[in-house]
Design a protein around this motif. Structure first.
Motif, PDB file in Angstrom:
ATOM      1  N   VAL A 109       0.836  -1.205   0.000  1.00  0.00           N
ATOM      2  CA  VAL A 109       0.000   0.000   0.000  1.00  0.00           C
ATOM      3  C   VAL A 109       0.873   1.259   0.000  1.00  0.00           C
ATOM      4  CG1 VAL A 109      -1.941  -1.140   1.090  1.00  0.00           C
ATOM      5  CG2 VAL A 109      -0.221  -0.062   2.520  1.00  0.00           C
ATOM      6  N   THR A 110       2.085   1.165   0.555  1.00  0.00           N
ATOM      7  CA  THR A 110       3.015   2.301   0.497  1.00  0.00           C
ATOM      8  C   THR A 110       3.405   2.612  -0.942  1.00  0.00           C
ATOM      9  OG1 THR A 110       3.899   1.789   2.686  1.00  0.00           O
ATOM     10  CG2 THR A 110       5.268   3.146   1.247  1.00  0.00           C
ATOM     11  N   SER A 111       3.650   1.565  -1.723  1.00  0.00           N
ATOM     12  CA  SER A 111       4.109   1.762  -3.106  1.00  0.00           C
ATOM     13  C   SER A 111       3.063   2.469  -3.957  1.00  0.00           C
ATOM     14  CB  SER A 111       4.455   0.411  -3.737  1.00  0.00           C
ATOM     15  OG  SER A 111       3.276  -0.358  -3.965  1.00  0.00           O
ATOM     16  N   ARG A 112       1.784   2.370  -3.552  1.00  0.00           N
ATOM     17  CA  ARG A 112       0.711   2.986  -4.350  1.00  0.00           C
ATOM     18  C   ARG A 112       0.850   4.499  -4.421  1.00  0.00           C
ATOM     19  NH1 ARG A 112      -1.695   4.335  -7.728  1.00  0.00           N
ATOM     20  NH2 ARG A 112      -3.824   3.941  -8.432  1.00  0.00           N
ATOM     21  N   PHE A 113       1.542   5.088  -3.419  1.00  0.00           N
ATOM     22  CA  PHE A 113       1.701   6.548  -3.385  1.00  0.00           C
ATOM     23  C   PHE A 113       2.929   7.024  -4.155  1.00  0.00           C
ATOM     24  CE2 PHE A 113      -0.916   5.646   0.324  1.00  0.00           C
ATOM     25  CZ  PHE A 113      -1.913   6.599   0.196  1.00  0.00           C
ATOM     26  N   TRP A 114       3.713   6.078  -4.738  1.00  0.00           N
ATOM     27  CA  TRP A 114       4.960   6.469  -5.401  1.00  0.00           C
ATOM     28  C   TRP A 114       5.025   6.060  -6.864  1.00  0.00           C
ATOM     29  CZ3 TRP A 114       8.007   9.732  -2.756  1.00  0.00           C
ATOM     30  CH2 TRP A 114       7.845   9.789  -1.374  1.00  0.00           C
ATOM     31  N   ALA A 115       4.150   5.188  -7.310  1.00  0.00           N
ATOM     32  CA  ALA A 115       4.211   4.714  -8.704  1.00  0.00           C
ATOM     33  C   ALA A 115       2.808   4.452  -9.218  1.00  0.00           C
ATOM     34  CB  ALA A 115       5.043   3.441  -8.789  1.00  0.00           C
ATOM     35  N   ARG A 116       2.629   4.599 -10.536  1.00  0.00           N
ATOM     36  CA  ARG A 116       1.327   4.358 -11.156  1.00  0.00           C
ATOM     37  C   ARG A 116       1.270   3.009 -11.866  1.00  0.00           C
ATOM     38  NH1 ARG A 116      -1.762   8.884 -11.128  1.00  0.00           N
ATOM     39  NH2 ARG A 116      -0.708  10.883 -10.790  1.00  0.00           N
ATOM     40  N   ASP A 117       2.401   2.515 -12.367  1.00  0.00           N
ATOM     41  CA  ASP A 117       2.393   1.236 -13.084  1.00  0.00           C
ATOM     42  C   ASP A 117       2.775   0.101 -12.137  1.00  0.00           C
ATOM     43  OD1 ASP A 117       5.528   0.480 -13.749  1.00  0.00           O
ATOM     44  OD2 ASP A 117       5.170   2.621 -13.466  1.00  0.00           O
ATOM     45  N   MET A 162       5.364  -0.210  -8.836  1.00  0.00           N
ATOM     46  CA  MET A 162       4.838  -0.488  -7.494  1.00  0.00           C
ATOM     47  C   MET A 162       5.533  -1.691  -6.870  1.00  0.00           C
ATOM     48  SD  MET A 162       0.760   0.290  -7.463  1.00  0.00           S
ATOM     49  CE  MET A 162       0.331  -0.232  -9.108  1.00  0.00           C
ATOM     50  N   ILE A 163       5.766  -2.736  -7.659  1.00  0.00           N
ATOM     51  CA  ILE A 163       6.432  -3.926  -7.118  1.00  0.00           C
ATOM     52  C   ILE A 163       7.871  -3.602  -6.714  1.00  0.00           C
ATOM     53  CG2 ILE A 163       7.378  -6.169  -7.809  1.00  0.00           C
ATOM     54  CD1 ILE A 163       4.785  -6.725  -9.239  1.00  0.00           C
ATOM     55  N   GLY A 164       8.585  -2.831  -7.551  1.00  0.00           N
ATOM     56  CA  GLY A 164       9.958  -2.460  -7.197  1.00  0.00           C
ATOM     57  C   GLY A 164      10.015  -1.647  -5.913  1.00  0.00           C
ATOM     58  N   ILE A 165       9.112  -0.684  -5.773  1.00  0.00           N
ATOM     59  CA  ILE A 165       9.096   0.146  -4.568  1.00  0.00           C
ATOM     60  C   ILE A 165       8.654  -0.671  -3.353  1.00  0.00           C
ATOM     61  CG2 ILE A 165       7.944   2.115  -3.490  1.00  0.00           C
ATOM     62  CD1 ILE A 165       7.912   3.419  -6.272  1.00  0.00           C
ATOM     63  N   ALA A 166       7.698  -1.580  -3.543  1.00  0.00           N
ATOM     64  CA  ALA A 166       7.249  -2.419  -2.422  1.00  0.00           C
ATOM     65  C   ALA A 166       8.391  -3.297  -1.909  1.00  0.00           C
ATOM     66  CB  ALA A 166       6.075  -3.292  -2.871  1.00  0.00           C
ATOM     67  N   ILE A 167       9.164  -3.890  -2.821  1.00  0.00           N
ATOM     68  CA  ILE A 167      10.316  -4.713  -2.400  1.00  0.00           C
ATOM     69  C   ILE A 167      11.323  -3.855  -1.648  1.00  0.00           C
ATOM     70  CG2 ILE A 167      12.299  -6.014  -3.247  1.00  0.00           C
ATOM     71  CD1 ILE A 167      10.526  -7.042  -5.516  1.00  0.00           C
TER      72      ILE A 167
END
Length: 289
Positions: free
Chosen positions: A215-223, A227-232
């Motif tokens: 859910v954190t990654s949703r605020f930093w990426a649209r694709d 999102m997966i890269g930021i979540a990792i």
């Protein structure tokens, strides 16, 4: 000074290195699963499934004590039974799948706590609920790394239909019958990663390393790839900072990791460029001007 604070504990103590590697493995395995769950609006299913594995792990504990493989096998079987059972009830009655899972997870939590209390003691119960990432040994580390590796390989194999089902499930059903099998394979990955997280963070916190970075990654990426890269990255950073916080402040390691992930989430809600509060306020003021 910085060396002692940031690197020294991992070079000096083997248990810290094991904990760090296990949290990194959890980040690579669980964080992409969390992103897919979020995009499919199944975020609460991860929480439900994390409780569903408790009675199976408890039965493994009753039969073989604190044996890693017995508890992991029990957790996997219980998770699959709950997932299939909830799905069958949702398809056979008017009850929705989320409500069916909610009923199953409450029953599973009560049953698991009862089984552990009958056979074990309060320390065993705390181990089940909150885990002990600092006590990860070689078999547990191999299990977590193995689950992460299998998850990445399976995700690569089912990536296209899985993403298509996130975007437009009706179109996937119209062109292919792969939706059902893909859904079951994906649920199997969810259960496997929760069992892996259970070894380090316990049943209550395992879902935290899966969903909070997602859910954190949703605020930093649209694709979805971003999102997966930021979540990792968020999950790995939470593990690293959480372990350091636990080491220097004598805090319980599992909750410290999840609290760091929670702090990253709060920071992203405020400052994230994709729908964050500050970004929305700045954009609105610019449009008004």
């Amino acid at each position: 000074m910085l060396y002692d604070a940031l690197i020294g504990p991992f070079l000096e103590f083997e248990f810290m290195r094991r904990a760090l590697v296990s949290t990194f493995a959890l980040a690579f395995g669980a964080a992409p699963i969390g992103v897919i769950l979020m995009l499919r609006r199944m975020s609460l299913i991860g929480d439900a499934m994390s409780h569903a594995i408790l009675p199976g792990a408890a039965v493994g504990f009753m039969l073989a004590g604190l044996n890693l493989y017995a508890m992991a096998a029990g957790g996997l079987i219980a998770g699959f039974v709950i997932a299939v059972g909830a799905g069958l009830i949702a398809r056979s009655t008017e009850l929705k799948e989320d409500a069916s899972l909610a009923a199953f997870f409450l029953i599973s939590l009560a049953l698991g706590v009862t089984l552990v209390s009958v056979k074990g003691n309060n320390i065993d119960l705390l181990h089940f609920l909150f885990g002990s990432v600092l006590a990860v040994d070689d078999p547990a580390l191999l299990l977590v790394v193995g689950i992460a590796s299998v998850s990445l390989v399976v995700l690569a194999l089912i990536w296209r239909p899985l993403v298509l089902e996130c975007v437009d499930p009706n179109f996937l059903r119209s062109v292919s019958r792969a939706g059902g099998p893909i859904h079951m394979v994906f649920l199997a990955l969810v259960v496997m990663n929760l069992v892996g997280g259970f070894q380090a963070l316990g049943t209550l916190l395992a879902v935290g390393i899966m969903m909070l970075p997602a859910v954190t990654s949703r605020f930093w990426a649209r694709d979805i790839s971003g999102m997966i890269g930021i979540a990792i990255l968020c999950a790995a950073l939470s593990g690293y900072v959480g372990l350091l916080l636990s080491y220097h402040s004598s805090l319980p390691s599992g909750p410290a990791i999840i609290l760091v992930a929670g702090a990253l989430y709060a920071l992203s809600v405020a400052l994230g460029p994709v729908g964050g509060l500050v970004w929305q306020a700045v954009t609105r003021r610019h449009l008004e001007a």
